[in-house]
Design a protein around this motif. Structure first.
Motif, PDB file in Angstrom:
ATOM      1  N   ALA A   1      30.029  21.380  18.938  1.00  0.00           N
ATOM      2  CA  ALA A   1      29.468  22.719  19.331  1.00  0.00           C
ATOM      3  C   ALA A   1      29.338  23.616  18.529  1.00  0.00           C
ATOM      4  CB  ALA A   1      29.897  23.230  20.575  1.00  0.00           C
ATOM      5  N   ASP A   2      30.470  23.760  17.404  1.00  0.00           N
ATOM      6  CA  ASP A   2      30.270  24.719  16.622  1.00  0.00           C
ATOM      7  C   ASP A   2      29.470  24.322  15.114  1.00  0.00           C
ATOM      8  OD1 ASP A   2      32.055  22.750  15.848  1.00  0.00           O
ATOM      9  OD2 ASP A   2      33.901  24.032  15.264  1.00  0.00           O
ATOM     10  N   LEU A   3      28.930  23.179  15.233  1.00  0.00           N
ATOM     11  CA  LEU A   3      28.390  22.843  13.989  1.00  0.00           C
ATOM     12  C   LEU A   3      27.323  23.712  13.479  1.00  0.00           C
ATOM     13  CD1 LEU A   3      27.758  20.691  11.587  1.00  0.00           C
ATOM     14  CD2 LEU A   3      26.393  19.394  13.360  1.00  0.00           C
ATOM     15  N   ALA A   4      26.374  24.298  14.295  1.00  0.00           N
ATOM     16  CA  ALA A   4      25.104  24.697  14.264  1.00  0.00           C
ATOM     17  C   ALA A   4      25.040  26.115  15.166  1.00  0.00           C
ATOM     18  CB  ALA A   4      24.001  23.944  14.419  1.00  0.00           C
ATOM     19  N   ALA A   5      26.303  26.463  15.749  1.00  0.00           N
ATOM     20  CA  ALA A   5      25.885  27.419  16.567  1.00  0.00           C
ATOM     21  C   ALA A   5      25.895  28.735  15.982  1.00  0.00           C
ATOM     22  CB  ALA A   5      27.537  27.587  17.375  1.00  0.00           C
TER      23      ALA A   5
ATOM     24  N   SER B   1       0.801  -1.197   0.142  1.00  0.00           N
ATOM     25  CA  SER B   1       0.117  -0.072   0.026  1.00  0.00           C
ATOM     26  C   SER B   1       0.813   1.310   0.054  1.00  0.00           C
ATOM     27  CB  SER B   1      -0.825  -0.008   1.450  1.00  0.00           C
ATOM     28  OG  SER B   1      -1.374   1.398   1.485  1.00  0.00           O
ATOM     29  N   PRO B   2       0.609   2.420  -0.632  1.00  0.00           N
ATOM     30  CA  PRO B   2       1.418   3.429  -0.488  1.00  0.00           C
ATOM     31  C   PRO B   2       1.010   4.390   0.665  1.00  0.00           C
ATOM     32  CG  PRO B   2      -0.874   3.885  -1.716  1.00  0.00           C
ATOM     33  CD  PRO B   2      -0.746   2.577  -1.374  1.00  0.00           C
ATOM     34  N   ALA B   3       0.199   3.900   1.771  1.00  0.00           N
ATOM     35  CA  ALA B   3       0.047   4.527   3.003  1.00  0.00           C
ATOM     36  C   ALA B   3       1.392   4.628   3.664  1.00  0.00           C
ATOM     37  CB  ALA B   3      -0.775   3.681   3.894  1.00  0.00           C
ATOM     38  N   ARG B   4       1.849   5.967   4.164  1.00  0.00           N
ATOM     39  CA  ARG B   4       3.105   6.105   5.071  1.00  0.00           C
ATOM     40  C   ARG B   4       2.865   7.061   6.327  1.00  0.00           C
ATOM     41  NH1 ARG B   4       6.692   4.133   1.513  1.00  0.00           N
ATOM     42  NH2 ARG B   4       8.434   4.449   2.729  1.00  0.00           N
ATOM     43  N   VAL B   5       3.313   6.431   7.195  1.00  0.00           N
ATOM     44  CA  VAL B   5       3.070   7.310   8.361  1.00  0.00           C
ATOM     45  C   VAL B   5       4.334   8.337   8.662  1.00  0.00           C
ATOM     46  CG1 VAL B   5       2.922   7.053  10.990  1.00  0.00           C
ATOM     47  CG2 VAL B   5       1.742   5.548   9.542  1.00  0.00           C
ATOM     48  N   ILE B   6       4.026   9.179   9.058  1.00  0.00           N
ATOM     49  CA  ILE B   6       5.085  10.562   9.213  1.00  0.00           C
ATOM     50  C   ILE B   6       5.446  10.732  10.521  1.00  0.00           C
ATOM     51  CG2 ILE B   6       5.837  12.771   8.648  1.00  0.00           C
ATOM     52  CD1 ILE B   6       3.906  12.837   6.194  1.00  0.00           C
ATOM     53  N   ASN B   7       6.604  10.440  11.071  1.00  0.00           N
ATOM     54  CA  ASN B   7       7.307  10.364  12.316  1.00  0.00           C
ATOM     55  C   ASN B   7       8.032  11.814  12.303  1.00  0.00           C
ATOM     56  OD1 ASN B   7       7.498   6.947  12.103  1.00  0.00           O
ATOM     57  ND2 ASN B   7       5.940   7.704  13.268  1.00  0.00           N
ATOM     58  N   SER B   8       7.571  12.496  13.489  1.00  0.00           N
ATOM     59  CA  SER B   8       8.377  13.814  13.618  1.00  0.00           C
ATOM     60  C   SER B   8       9.390  13.590  14.818  1.00  0.00           C
ATOM     61  CB  SER B   8       7.642  14.900  13.897  1.00  0.00           C
ATOM     62  OG  SER B   8       6.639  15.301  13.140  1.00  0.00           O
ATOM     63  N   HIS B   9      10.777  14.280  14.364  1.00  0.00           N
ATOM     64  CA  HIS B   9      11.963  14.075  15.270  1.00  0.00           C
ATOM     65  C   HIS B   9      12.394  15.624  15.392  1.00  0.00           C
ATOM     66  CE1 HIS B   9      11.947   9.832  14.915  1.00  0.00           C
ATOM     67  NE2 HIS B   9      11.696   9.992  13.289  1.00  0.00           N
ATOM     68  N   ALA B  10      12.457  15.845  16.635  1.00  0.00           N
ATOM     69  CA  ALA B  10      12.764  17.365  17.200  1.00  0.00           C
ATOM     70  C   ALA B  10      14.287  17.302  17.063  1.00  0.00           C
ATOM     71  CB  ALA B  10      12.043  18.038  18.188  1.00  0.00           C
ATOM     72  N   LEU B  11      15.188  17.596  16.384  1.00  0.00           N
ATOM     73  CA  LEU B  11      16.750  17.328  16.109  1.00  0.00           C
ATOM     74  C   LEU B  11      17.215  18.698  15.816  1.00  0.00           C
ATOM     75  CD1 LEU B  11      16.964  14.175  14.469  1.00  0.00           C
ATOM     76  CD2 LEU B  11      16.880  14.602  17.108  1.00  0.00           C
ATOM     77  N   THR B  12      18.417  18.952  16.291  1.00  0.00           N
ATOM     78  CA  THR B  12      19.174  20.333  15.726  1.00  0.00           C
ATOM     79  C   THR B  12      19.383  20.081  14.244  1.00  0.00           C
ATOM     80  OG1 THR B  12      20.318  20.380  17.779  1.00  0.00           O
ATOM     81  CG2 THR B  12      21.281  21.550  15.784  1.00  0.00           C
ATOM     82  N   VAL B  13      19.041  21.164  13.353  1.00  0.00           N
ATOM     83  CA  VAL B  13      18.988  21.040  12.111  1.00  0.00           C
ATOM     84  C   VAL B  13      20.409  21.045  11.492  1.00  0.00           C
ATOM     85  CG1 VAL B  13      18.278  21.926   9.757  1.00  0.00           C
ATOM     86  CG2 VAL B  13      16.740  21.407  11.916  1.00  0.00           C
ATOM     87  N   ALA B  14      20.996  20.063  10.617  1.00  0.00           N
ATOM     88  CA  ALA B  14      22.009  20.192   9.864  1.00  0.00           C
ATOM     89  C   ALA B  14      21.953  19.425   8.660  1.00  0.00           C
ATOM     90  CB  ALA B  14      23.139  19.933  11.055  1.00  0.00           C
ATOM     91  N   GLY B  15      21.430  19.840   7.826  1.00  0.00           N
ATOM     92  CA  GLY B  15      21.555  19.118   6.458  1.00  0.00           C
ATOM     93  C   GLY B  15      20.403  17.798   6.649  1.00  0.00           C
ATOM     94  N   ALA B  16      20.574  16.990   5.602  1.00  0.00           N
ATOM     95  CA  ALA B  16      19.732  15.880   5.467  1.00  0.00           C
ATOM     96  C   ALA B  16      20.818  14.832   5.037  1.00  0.00           C
ATOM     97  CB  ALA B  16      18.413  15.856   4.615  1.00  0.00           C
TER      98      ALA B  16
ATOM     99  N   ASN C   1      28.837  22.738   4.856  1.00  0.00           N
ATOM    100  CA  ASN C   1      29.062  23.947   4.434  1.00  0.00           C
ATOM    101  C   ASN C   1      27.902  24.786   4.959  1.00  0.00           C
ATOM    102  OD1 ASN C   1      26.928  23.385   2.938  1.00  0.00           O
ATOM    103  ND2 ASN C   1      27.866  23.126   0.983  1.00  0.00           N
ATOM    104  N   THR C   2      27.968  26.029   4.722  1.00  0.00           N
ATOM    105  CA  THR C   2      26.746  27.012   5.108  1.00  0.00           C
ATOM    106  C   THR C   2      25.916  27.660   4.108  1.00  0.00           C
ATOM    107  OG1 THR C   2      27.772  29.147   5.019  1.00  0.00           O
ATOM    108  CG2 THR C   2      28.293  27.588   6.884  1.00  0.00           C
ATOM    109  N   SER C   3      24.610  28.174   4.297  1.00  0.00           N
ATOM    110  CA  SER C   3      23.657  28.824   3.542  1.00  0.00           C
ATOM    111  C   SER C   3      24.013  30.506   3.424  1.00  0.00           C
ATOM    112  CB  SER C   3      22.276  28.571   3.901  1.00  0.00           C
ATOM    113  OG  SER C   3      21.965  29.186   5.329  1.00  0.00           O
ATOM    114  N   LEU C   4      24.932  30.725   4.124  1.00  0.00           N
ATOM    115  CA  LEU C   4      25.324  32.159   4.244  1.00  0.00           C
ATOM    116  C   LEU C   4      26.364  32.812   3.248  1.00  0.00           C
ATOM    117  CD1 LEU C   4      26.080  32.307   7.984  1.00  0.00           C
ATOM    118  CD2 LEU C   4      23.750  32.815   6.836  1.00  0.00           C
ATOM    119  N   SER C   5      26.155  34.034   2.768  1.00  0.00           N
ATOM    120  CA  SER C   5      27.340  34.610   1.816  1.00  0.00           C
ATOM    121  C   SER C   5      28.598  34.681   2.375  1.00  0.00           C
ATOM    122  CB  SER C   5      27.036  36.075   1.514  1.00  0.00           C
ATOM    123  OG  SER C   5      25.691  36.179   0.819  1.00  0.00           O
ATOM    124  N   ALA C   6      29.816  34.545   1.729  1.00  0.00           N
ATOM    125  CA  ALA C   6      31.085  34.455   2.384  1.00  0.00           C
ATOM    126  C   ALA C   6      31.458  35.818   3.212  1.00  0.00           C
ATOM    127  CB  ALA C   6      32.084  34.516   0.986  1.00  0.00           C
TER     128      ALA C   6
END
Length: 679
Positions: free
Chosen positions: A271-275, A216-231, A299-304
């Motif tokens: 500590a410096d990954l997503a500070a 079946s195409p049914a898919r359950v979506i589980n949420s995970h509250a984590l520090t965001v750093a890419g996928a 890397n980052t999403s910020l200008s140089a």
């Protein structure tokens, strides 16, 4: 018979008759017994060309069976009998096609025959071929069951059940609906319903050999509250659960159950990954020093020119904890980064890094090609390699990308920023875009995947609003076609391709949000024999109030609960969500490694071909980072719905390694030709 023997025999019969002990030891066989008291239950008659296959349940203590049959229409008499059958099945051959045969079965002991079974009927004749594939797309509500036409089928039975195991056999003991042809619609099925499906072709009352089970195409979506750093999926510690940059997969007991354990970043050297103000754009997990544990480059999403724009390398200390590389920090890699690519570009046995950047901001950012000396010490060769800059124009801004040996010469190539750059094997790259008719629209994600299973890699391309499929014909892409078109305009940054329903065809997942609300659910485009069709997914529950207004974006594919099925992961604002569905048992898992077991074969092409369907060439790439700022699991999963063996070919730097596998195999394939079980 001697007088004494006859006397003993009569006495034994008398005792058995007196006590009714038909099943008493000694009452059957030599001395005889009473007939069975029960008729054979569950008789089945299945017709084929010129024959009928009969089967039934055993009757307790029966020594043999008799079959009564007739082919005379309207006759109440079963004038023909087949005797002396010791098993519970019989093939009645030499029959006339297109004529009905009726049967009753009776059990026997030496004491006689028992009652006859209910009548079963079958008409010999043409038997349809098999249904090769089945795919179920979802609606809200409703299921649409797509399936391949079977030769000589007059109609089909669409079986459904709660478990995969309930759909086995030539005619499953499960509910079914009749269908004249594909597709068959069950319009009132809830989006959360998760039955399994199997389509059996029929010719009159004769079933074919049956098709594969579909989920079946049914898919359950589980949420995970984590520090965001890419996928990105990788291997940070020494268990087999997939990890994320800021979380370990599974639980403390090392059970891979689809959950994540959040990490306290300061406690593990991150500590410096997503500070703040640093904001991670992409993260790449790869074993850069060859010790079996993944390092983390981001890397980052910020200008140089903005604070916090620094790219960082975190070195794994061999226990899942990290230390920031001062040497990489000293390189001063800055700017808004695209999809990071990790692969052995110079074929020296270690994993190198390509870090592309957005040149359109005028901040001096450029691309970096970091060549590894084997111990995670890097030298930038981007200028000498000819990849330091990109052509002018927004369409050449590096966002999506992938490393892959596109021309299969043993050297890993790369695509990014609307270009296909071919590896010359001498440390330089040449632009092969024109020869391949590579498309140039500005991308928000792109991925090479063999959508039509013809053995070459097609291109799935995402803009802000649209998704297109460019089919590959001998290394040249066509003009492309829109897929998954919707009446309303939606947007989304992110795309990936992976086989999420285990049928052997890679599907496509794209980020999808409503511009008015900035909310949505990733769009699933299921692969139906080479065509990508939308399939609905239930909405997930917000992990916190902020995520209610945060769009879904980056998408990665991995088997987080180790059930052999892909679970797409999406970045969802300031959370992650895992889209989990039902599993199938028929699949093949491959881990492609160096001669010493190193996970350094990113970008290598793997083909798996079922011997029973040699034109179905499942072509995959060991992931190096792909889609849009995402990274799939290192191991490759192949749905294996076809019968028989599967021929595997891996294109390593020095040539091909081949193997023959079966559905259910989990194998490691080494560059030196060894094939071993995944432990």
């Amino acid at each position: 018979m001697a007088l004494a023997t006859r006397t003993a025999f009569r006495a034994a019969v008398g005792i058995c008759a007196l006590w009714g002990l038909a099943q008493l030891t000694g009452c059957e066989g030599t001395f005889g017994a009473s007939p069975p008291h029960a008729a054979p239950a569950n008789p089945v008659a299945e017709a084929a060309e010129g024959r009928v296959e009969l089967s039934w349940d055993a009757v307790t203590d029966a020594s043999r069976y008799a079959i009564f049959w007739t082919n005379v229409a309207g006759s109440a008499s079963f004038g023909n009998v087949i005797t002396g059958i010791e098993g519970t099945s019989y093939s009645h051959t030499g029959l006339e096609n297109d004529r009905e045969y009726r049967y009753k079965i009776a059990a026997e002991t030496s004491g006689g025959r028992g009652p006859e079974s209910v009548t079963v009927r079958a008409t010999p004749g043409t038997v349809p071929g098999a249904v090769e594939w089945t795919v179920v797309t979802g609606h809200n509500p409703g299921h649409t069951i797509h399936f391949a036409a079977a030769p000589d089928a007059t109609h089909y039975r669409v079986y459904f059940a709660a478990l995969e195991t309930q759909l086995g056999g030539r005619l499953p003991v499960a509910q079914f609906e009749e269908a004249d042809a594909s597709p068959h619609v069950r319009k009132d099925i809830a989006i959360t319903a998760a039955p399994y499906y199997r389509v059996i072709p029929m010719n009159d009352s004769r079933p074919g050999t049956g098709g594969p089970v579909a989920v079946s195409p049914a898919r359950v979506i589980n949420s995970h509250a984590l520090t965001v750093a890419g996928a990105a999926f990788g291997r940070v510690d020494d268990d087999d659960c997939l990890d994320l940059p800021t979380a370990l997969g599974g639980v403390e007991t090392e059970v891979c159950n689809g959950s994540f354990t959040a990490r306290t970043l300061a406690d593990v050297g991150l500590a410096d990954l997503a500070a703040p103000p640093r904001a991670v754009a992409d993260a790449r997990l790869a074993d850069l020093d060859g010790d079996g544990f993944d390092e983390l480059f981001s890397n980052t999403s910020l200008s140089a020119t903005e604070p916090g724009s620094q790219a960082l390398l975190h070195l794994n200390q061999g226990n899942g904890n990290f230390q920031t590389s001062a040497a990489v920090s000293a390189l001063g890699i800055r700017g808004a980064g695209g999809t990071l690519l990790a692969a052995d570009f110079d074929n020296d046995g270690d994993v190198d890094l390509f870090a592309p950047h957005d040149h359109m901001r005028g901040d001096g950012a450029r691309n970096w090609l970091l060549m590894n000396d084997g111990s995670a010490v890097f030298t930038d060769t981007a200028v000498a390699a000819g990849v330091a800059t990109s052509p002018a124009g927004a369409e050449f801004t590096p966002r999506g990308g992938q490393a892959v040996d596109f021309d299969e010469d043993g050297f890993v190539d790369m695509m990014f920023g609307s270009r296909l750059l071919l590896n010359n094997g001498d440390g330089t790259f040449v632009d092969g875009s024109a020869a391949a008719n590579f498309p140039v629209p500005e991308d928000q994600g792109m991925k090479l995947a063999d959508i039509d299973l013809d053995g070459d890699l097609d291109l799935v391309h995402r803009t802000l609003h649209d998704t297109r499929l460019y089919r590959n014909d001998g290394g040249v892409f066509d003009a492309g076609a829109l897929i998954g078109v919707e009446p309303e305009q939606v947007f989304g940054l992110g795309l990936n391709a992976c086989d999420i329903n285990g049928d052997g065809f890679e599907d496509v997942v794209v980020a999808r949000n409503d511009p008015a609300t900035a909310q949505g659910t990733p769009k699933i485009l299921l692969n139906v024999d080479g065509e990508l069709l939308p399939s609905a997914t239930q909405a997930g529950t917000a992990a916190d109030p902020d995520s209610l207004v945060a769009p879904n974006s980056l998408l990665a594919c991995g088997d987080e609960n180790a059930d052999g099925m892909i679970d797409p992961l999406s970045r969802w604002g300031n959370t992650y969500r895992l889209l989990r569905g039902s599993s199938l048992t028929r699949r093949i898992q491959l881990r492609v490694v160096g001669s010493g077991g190193e996970r350094n074969q990113q970008g290598r092409i793997v083909r798996v071909v079922p011997e029973s369907a040699p034109t179905r060439i499942m072509t995959r790439v060991v992931d190096s980072g792909s889609g849009l700022r995402s990274q799939n699991m290192y191991d490759l999963l192949f749905g294996a719905p076809w019968t028989g063996d599967y021929d595997v070919t891996v294109r390593f730097a020095d040539g091909d390694v081949t193997a023959t596998l079966k559905a259910g195999d989990r194998k490691v394939i080494f560059a030196d030709g060894r094939v071993e079980d995944i432990e």
